[in-house]
Design a protein around this motif. Sequence first.
Motif, short mmCIF file in Angstrom:
data_model
loop_
_atom_site.label_atom_id
_atom_site.label_comp_id
_atom_site.label_asym_id
_atom_site.label_seq_id
_atom_site.Cartn_x
_atom_site.Cartn_y
_atom_site.Cartn_z
N ALA A 176 -8.57 -62.03 -13.87
CA ALA A 176 -7.70 -61.74 -15.01
C ALA A 176 -6.31 -61.43 -14.45
CB ALA A 176 -8.21 -60.52 -15.79
N THR A 177 -5.32 -61.54 -15.31
CA THR A 177 -3.95 -61.16 -14.91
C THR A 177 -3.68 -59.77 -15.46
OG1 THR A 177 -3.17 -63.45 -14.85
CG2 THR A 177 -1.50 -61.74 -15.11
N VAL A 178 -3.32 -58.85 -14.55
CA VAL A 178 -3.14 -57.44 -14.92
C VAL A 178 -1.71 -57.02 -14.59
CG1 VAL A 178 -3.89 -55.08 -14.38
CG2 VAL A 178 -5.58 -56.90 -14.59
N PHE A 179 -1.07 -56.31 -15.51
CA PHE A 179 0.30 -55.81 -15.34
C PHE A 179 0.21 -54.30 -15.25
CE2 PHE A 179 4.91 -56.50 -16.05
CZ PHE A 179 5.33 -55.22 -16.35
N VAL A 180 0.65 -53.73 -14.15
CA VAL A 180 0.58 -52.27 -13.94
C VAL A 180 1.99 -51.75 -13.69
CG1 VAL A 180 -0.28 -50.41 -12.43
CG2 VAL A 180 -1.77 -52.36 -12.99
N TYR A 181 2.39 -50.65 -14.41
CA TYR A 181 3.71 -50.09 -14.11
C TYR A 181 3.72 -48.59 -14.33
CZ TYR A 181 5.27 -49.07 -18.89
OH TYR A 181 5.42 -48.52 -20.15
N THR A 182 4.71 -47.96 -13.76
CA THR A 182 5.03 -46.57 -14.07
C THR A 182 6.55 -46.47 -14.17
OG1 THR A 182 4.79 -44.25 -13.44
CG2 THR A 182 5.12 -45.82 -11.64
N ALA A 183 7.00 -45.57 -15.07
CA ALA A 183 8.46 -45.40 -15.22
C ALA A 183 8.82 -43.93 -15.02
CB ALA A 183 8.93 -45.90 -16.60
N VAL A 225 0.60 -43.95 -15.16
CA VAL A 225 0.50 -45.32 -14.67
C VAL A 225 -0.32 -46.08 -15.70
CG1 VAL A 225 -0.38 -46.84 -12.85
CG2 VAL A 225 0.68 -44.64 -12.26
N TYR A 226 0.26 -47.17 -16.21
CA TYR A 226 -0.38 -47.91 -17.30
C TYR A 226 -0.78 -49.30 -16.82
CZ TYR A 226 2.44 -44.35 -19.69
OH TYR A 226 3.02 -43.16 -20.09
#
Length: 331
Positions: free
Chosen positions: A167-174, A180-181
């Motif tokens: 699967a393609t997963v997008f992880v980021y934190t701001a 962390v989402y």
Amino acid sequence: MTSPTLIEHIRQTEGHHPGATGELSRILARLSLAGRMIAQRLLNAGFLGEHGDTGQINVQGEVVQKLDELADSIFVRVFESHPGVCGIGSEERSKIHAYDDEESKSGRYMILYDPLDGSGNIDINGSLGTIFSVHQRDDIRGAVAEGDFLQPGNAQIAAGYILYGPATVFVYTAGGEGSVYGFTLDRSIGEFFLTHPDIRMPETGGSYSVNESNEPKWNDDVKELVASYRQGRAPVGERVARYTGALVADFHRTLLKGGIFMYPGLSDRPRGKLRYLYEAAPLSMVAERAGGASTDGKIRTLDLQPTELHERCPLFIGSRGDVEYATSSLE
Ligand code: P6P
């Protein structure tokens, strides 16, 4: 009710981030667009003759894969004429790329990225990733210069990665109050949906991840550290050995399952292989926001001050207990 899409989530959490101006939201949306475009190219590359290399050698001294170049060009296009972004820095480019249209020139944001990390896995259908780091510059007068990009990881506005696996997963934190989402791409409609609302790095279980064929090039402290993991003597509990050759895949497993990823310095490459600004620093921001830690074997990764765009650094990143054990073993 279906989970929020990435765009809905970004809007809902905008107020959680220091200095949130809505500009960061638009940048994160653009990053997810680049991810979807790259994911699609990876899916069809085999049919389109886009596997293999270009015959070129990049600034890193590595053979450039066709998809490295394609992924990099997607990033350049996605941020062209984007009013908030004045320039980008890429693993594939020796120099920064400053956008010269009027709106972009006075932009405050800079994007650093590795467009396709682990491209050695392309032809074997292995996991790959994109890593991104978002910085701001204080002085927005005039065109952006390389020096504006040379900031420590602790100054990042946002950071994350896209993992191209089954699967393609997008992880980021701001940063700020945010967590962390993680979002998973529904290819049938081209939307990322929130699947990991608050990622926390476990302290038990998981893996130790290092390329053990480099052992002859490690110093004695690193040899003993890795041996303690291999022989089950590390005082952190059981860790299985896992190594995919793609930093994003190895990091994502460590983030979700715990343990440690290590890329130590080598006798012929004392600062190791991984790059600070667009690999170690962004992943270290994600790791710390998820309760983990990251050092170069001595110093907190986010506190390192880069002096050049493609600067490298050793990386010990993962569960807090593992990184503290590794770092104390190397001091
Ligand atoms: P080695 C891929 O080339 C990469 O930059 C990272 O994705 C990965 O963790 C590392 O290099 C692998 O390097 O020396 O173990 O093949």
